[in-house]
Design an enzyme around this catalytic site. Sequence first.
Site, PDB file in Angstrom:
ATOM      1  N   ASP A   1      42.816  35.224  30.865  1.00  0.00           N
ATOM      2  CA  ASP A   1      43.159  36.150  32.100  1.00  0.00           C
ATOM      3  C   ASP A   1      41.623  35.827  33.081  1.00  0.00           C
ATOM      4  O   ASP A   1      41.328  34.552  32.834  1.00  0.00           O
ATOM      5  CB  ASP A   1      43.748  37.524  31.613  1.00  0.00           C
TER       6      ASP A   1
ATOM      7  N   HIS B   1      41.396  42.252  36.016  1.00  0.00           N
ATOM      8  CA  HIS B   1      42.873  41.645  35.593  1.00  0.00           C
ATOM      9  C   HIS B   1      42.304  41.667  33.668  1.00  0.00           C
ATOM     10  O   HIS B   1      43.051  42.789  33.299  1.00  0.00           O
ATOM     11  CB  HIS B   1      43.517  41.214  36.007  1.00  0.00           C
TER      12      HIS B   1
ATOM     13  N   SER C   1      52.480  41.942  34.097  1.00  0.00           N
ATOM     14  CA  SER C   1      51.306  41.686  33.868  1.00  0.00           C
ATOM     15  C   SER C   1      51.275  42.950  32.462  1.00  0.00           C
ATOM     16  O   SER C   1      50.895  42.595  31.656  1.00  0.00           O
ATOM     17  CB  SER C   1      50.058  41.803  34.488  1.00  0.00           C
TER      18      SER C   1
END
Length: 500
Positions: free
Chosen positions: A229, A273, A445
Amino acid sequence: MQRILLLALLLALSVTGCEKDRIETTAAPTEPLTRSALNALVEDHLQTTDRVFDWNDASDQVVWSALTLSDREAVLGYQPADFENLPDRIHEIEVTAGEWKTTRDRLVADLRAATERLTGEAPTDEELFVAPEDGVLPILEVRILHPGVLAEFRRRPEVRYLEPSNYSPEEIEFRSDSGCSGAPAANLDGEDYYTVAPGAKVSWTYEPMGIPQAWTRSQGDNIGICIIDSGTYPEQDRLNGNFGNGRELTRLGVYQPSWWSSRTDGPDDQCGHGTQMAGLAAAPLTGTGSSVGVAYKSDLLAIRATSDVIINASKEKRGVKDALVIAGQDAGTQIVSMSIGDVFSSGTVKDGVYYAHNRGKMILAAAGTSLSWTSWYGVIFPASMNETVAVTGIQTGTPYLRCNTCHDGSEVDFVAVMQRREDNGRSTITLSRNGATPGYVGGSSAATATTAGIAALVWATNPGQTREQVLQRMKAASSLYPGRSGDFGWGIVNADLATR
């Protein structure tokens, strides 16, 4: 503004095996399409086929158009002309020796010669090559400087694919509502968590999936999860110094932010994120009041491979590929979680997925998250691949409804509860940028990272299991099994049942 200009860049994350239609315009590659015309063609493909856009299925003119709009950066996947079944054998090859090196050297020499012949000038290394080779996978990152070179090399038997590597529908990079964030919640609703000893917050989303009950027999011990990520924030101590005694934490960075440098910018998150996803999968059980991850005793390999959630730039595709190679070679990693993707297929990323999958890793990928007015599109890449386990998020209650920003489709394998039906702003809680106050995150996600944690709980009950055995246990403990929904796969994995 056409919808495709936002679609590929608003996706927060993820080619089928069926036969594809050829994406054609005209045969001549010398007259490139305008950006608006190319975007319209891509949008038409997405709407009429519900499949990711694969450059291999496009005409020379379409590919050349994308190249002219993206500094002519391309990626060339190669193999000896008589080699077969590369997706199944890519982890066995040696690109620096034998017929692989011979093939590579011949292609490079011919590429130089063709470029000089058609452009009238001998290209320098700086003009011809975009990035160094990794010495593991049969990939060359090059610039295609003439449409004739493109047409000639796309038809060579040694060339598996020759596709644009840096094309995006628009110059401005948009992020979706489940993309970059990481801020602690300003108003954390007391109904969205409960507290367990020694003082950790448990997300309300865990209960519908039987996670707290599963903790009585498994916490993910001795199983490694790799989060590919945007990295992890160094100031989030629960993913740094206070990760937990006896657990292994490795933070790496393979993302190269500058086109003119091969240097990475390290493992530190600059988006939020990656921190959120790592928190959901493996945040420790502490007495600080922070949120706890699903597999709170698992080891963690957190790799910064992208700047955000969209795998659209060549440096992000390269980063994801490099991260997959690292995870594939890491004996301590069993599970890879990728809450990232795009509506464009990528040969670079595919090769990385093949490599890690062939080395026994379970690769979970997000089915897609976008703004509600673009979520008409189905499962994105690489969750659309057969080698990945595609996950999306749903709302509470029945019948199943996808969360308001989530994608669904026939490639989905599992779902996770991510949103209250009566309030779409109430999603799961996870670690924020720093401190103990959690933040909210949702979409496919979060569903993917949560399910990766569940996979670790199941695997930890018998670390000697194979990926296929763990996956079968997850299927058998799912809410729709032995049936399978056309949009929601086998349904919600009950971690309590799966760990028995």
